[in-house]
Design an enzyme around this catalytic site. Structure first.
Site, PDB file in Angstrom:
ATOM      1  N   CYS A  85      -4.745   7.446  33.056  1.00  0.00           N
ATOM      2  CA  CYS A  85      -5.981   6.429  32.981  1.00  0.00           C
ATOM      3  C   CYS A  85      -6.138   6.125  34.725  1.00  0.00           C
ATOM      4  O   CYS A  85      -6.341   7.093  35.634  1.00  0.00           O
ATOM      5  CB  CYS A  85      -5.908   5.269  32.287  1.00  0.00           C
ATOM      6  N   HIS A 188      -4.491   7.476  27.026  1.00  0.00           N
ATOM      7  CA  HIS A 188      -3.205   6.978  26.974  1.00  0.00           C
ATOM      8  C   HIS A 188      -2.462   7.485  25.898  1.00  0.00           C
ATOM      9  O   HIS A 188      -2.447   7.113  24.884  1.00  0.00           O
ATOM     10  CB  HIS A 188      -3.242   5.421  26.786  1.00  0.00           C
ATOM     11  N   GLU A 190       0.711   7.017  25.390  1.00  0.00           N
ATOM     12  CA  GLU A 190       1.777   5.992  24.875  1.00  0.00           C
ATOM     13  C   GLU A 190       1.290   5.159  23.764  1.00  0.00           C
ATOM     14  O   GLU A 190       2.197   4.569  23.162  1.00  0.00           O
ATOM     15  CB  GLU A 190       2.380   5.431  25.804  1.00  0.00           C
ATOM     16  N   GLY A 243      22.322 -18.355  20.383  1.00  0.00           N
ATOM     17  CA  GLY A 243      22.628 -17.914  19.033  1.00  0.00           C
ATOM     18  C   GLY A 243      21.700 -16.873  18.403  1.00  0.00           C
ATOM     19  O   GLY A 243      22.107 -16.338  17.636  1.00  0.00           O
ATOM     20  N   GLY A 244      20.962 -16.403  19.517  1.00  0.00           N
ATOM     21  CA  GLY A 244      19.925 -15.259  19.072  1.00  0.00           C
ATOM     22  C   GLY A 244      20.547 -13.839  19.257  1.00  0.00           C
ATOM     23  O   GLY A 244      21.688 -13.876  19.816  1.00  0.00           O
TER      24      GLY A 244
END
Ligand code: XMP
Length: 552
Positions: A85, A188, A190, A243-244
């Site tokens: 692009c 694009h 992707e 904790g994640g």
């Protein structure tokens, strides 16, 4: 390890380019579009490995306006270039071609016709770029549907550039240089709606650049552990745990690499956590071999700091400030020697979003407080911060976690915001409200975990996936509203609870999860039957944008 560098000019989809190529097994790094390309390129900003190609991303800007320009050296370094692009427009403009605004912006799916026969079409066939160009063009169907989003187009091609694909609207869509390994796409590849997109990226990465697919999680883990071991030596390391998934995986990496005596983990129980969170975090880290786990109980401090506050930003600021105060105090209390390292579970996307690593700064919508703190700044200045996940995307962290033996429950866990339940209790936060929300939220999540996800065709469960696995993030929100109901024969004046469940790729945008009505009805009934303070349940049907995921 071979790698592809992506120069980011600010497109929303730059990260997707990186993701897609990593999915192909090739390592990628994203750099600001105007990065200085030094003489060692291939090697600029390269921490390891060999740069085999450069991709120029899209941009919301115009080349003739204030759109950033890449270092001119990219055109003389000899590496293959793929302009996407704006990247293509930039390449064309920098080489003497013309770029002009379209009468009307093109957006969405657009058909493209491709002249696949390079030799027949190109009288210079046999030129230096012939073999690569033929290989590149093999990835395309003669007609396919591309995905575009652009307001400018190429109106005259620079010398050496030639058009191989044209959009149904009549503009150049695929451009290849006769002699140099330069390729350009107006669309694009992707974006998942773009047909042939992955094949096109794959043709560039493998066919044109000659990359080997050497990017595997095993290899990454090996590399990172070796680097970690030699950087840290015998010094202590302190990791702040939320904790994640991210901080738990970072913890696992430290514990699996260093002596357990070296690794100090600190976790703050703010009282704004989900049900049983602290217990679960403790159990998980101990199972990973944690010896020095410092759990700081500071519920009272947080609740008093939040007393009387109703404005979302004021609440976020109060929490952020208190986090910092407690962090300083508790770290000092640990009495670690000055030379300790501070580890963080920062991801590649965190660096990008905070504008530290690459790309442009995101506009402030909410102050996510956990990106930095004076302690982190001080340690960073001293060169003592370790961020072992800072080259990974979220799903790669999950893969690494599995490899290191982190519990599947943690790995599949939905994201949880730093300020916790405080941004899910609208208005003033109180202990009582935290307890009500914790209870209702736990029921919601438990129900999602035990209900099978519907199949795309409307049938029963898909591969034993639960609704929880099918949803990117789900939680309950306690509204500062009470409404009238009836329990038995008695009037009830209960709180209103909103359920939120969304699908998303990265949290930047989100769609509402399309529940089957029956699931929602049953979950609502269970919540109002079990949590007496709640009189009514609603389902939030707002996407992001315009709403955000959290309510505050
Ligand atoms: P929003 O509400 O901004 O949320 O659409 C996007 C994602 O970020 C999470 N979130 C946070 N995470 N600290 C965090 O670590 C924060 O202050 C914070 N605020 C929102 C949110 O849960 C969602 O996943």
């Amino acid at each position: 390890m071979d790698k592809i560098l992506i120069l980011d000019f600010g497109s929303q989809t730059t990260q997707l380019i990186g993701r897609r190529i990593r999915d192909l097994g090739v390592y990628t790094e994203i750099l600001p579009g105007d990065s200085v390309i030094n003489d060692e390129i291939p090697g600029a900003a390269a921490r390891a490995g060999k740069v085999k190609g450069l991709i120029l991303s899209g941009s919301p800007e115009s080349v003739y306006d204030q759109g950033a320009a890449p270092d001119k050296k990219i055109y003389s370094c000899g590496l293959p270039l793929l302009g996407i692009c704006y990247g293509l427009q930039r390449m064309n403009f920098d080489q003497g071609g013309k770029v002009e605004p379209l009468p009307k912006r093109e957006y969405g799916r657009i058909g493209v016709s491709v002249r696949k026969n390079f030799v027949a079409y190109n009288e210079t066939a046999g030129g230096a770029n012939s073999a690569a160009a033929e290989c590149f063009l093999k990835a395309f169907h003669p007609r396919f549907t591309a995905w575009m989003s652009h307001g400018d187009t190429l109106t005259a091609l620079a010398p050496g550039l030639r058009e191989y694909g044209t959009s149904d609207t009549g503009y150049p869509a695929v451009v290849i240089h006769d002699e140099k390994p330069w390729f350009g796409l107006q669309f694009h590849p992707e974006v998942s709606h773009c047909e042939d997109g992955l094949e096109i990226l794959s043709a560039f990465v493998f066919g044109v650049c000659g990359c080997g697919a050497g990017w595997t999680m095993e290899k990454y883990a090996e590399e990172v552990r070796a680097a970690l071991g030699s950087r840290v030596g015998k010094n202590p390391v302190l990791l702040l745990i939320s904790g994640g998934v991210d901080s738990t995986v970072a913890g696992a990496l430290l514990l699996r690499t260093l002596e357990s005596d070296q690794v100090h983990l600190m976790y703050m129980d703010t009282g704004l956590m989900r049900k049983d969170e602290t217990k679960t975090v403790k159990a998980n880290l101990e199972r990973l071999g944690a010896k020095h786990l410092h759990i700081v109980h500071c519920e009272d401090e947080f609740l008093s700091a939040l007393k009387g506050l109703t404005d979302p930003e004021a609440k976020r600021r109060a929490i952020g400030d208190l986090f910092i105060t407690i962090q300083e105090r508790e770290v000092a209390r640990l009495g670690l020697p000055d030379n300790y390292f501070l580890a963080q579970g920062t991801l590649y996307t965190d660096l990008i979003e905070s504008g530290k690593g690459v790309g442009k700064k995101a506009r402030l919508i909410k102050s996510h407080h956990n990106v930095g703190s004076p302690l982190v700044d001080r340690k960073r200045k001293a060169g003592r911060v370790i961020e072992p996940l800072d080259r990974l995307y979220k799903d790669e962290v999950r893969r690494l976690g599995r490899l290191l033996g982190v519990d599947e429950e943690v790995i599949r866990r939905h994201p949880f915001p730093g300020p916790g339940l405080a941004v899910r209790i609208l208005g003033e936060v109180s202990r009582e409200k935290c307890d009500i929300l914790r209870e209702a939220d736990a029921i919601f999540i438990e129900e999602l975990k035990r209900r099978p996800a519907p199949r795309a065709d409307g049938g029963a469960a898909q591969n034993n996936l639960s609704l929880y696995d099918d949803i990117w993030q789900a939680f309950a929100v306690l509204l500062p509203v009470r409404s009238v109901g009836v329990a038995g024969d008695v009037r009830k004046y209960g709180w209103v609870l909103a359920l939120r469940a969304i699908t998303s790729a990265d949290g930047m945008t989100a769609d509402v999860y399309p529940f089957q009505t029956r699931d929602l009805l049953e979950i609502s009934t269970r919540i109002t039957n079990s949590v007496k303070a709640i009189g009514r349940v609603t389902y939030d049907i707002s996407s992001k944008p315009p709403a955000t995921i959290e309510w505050e």
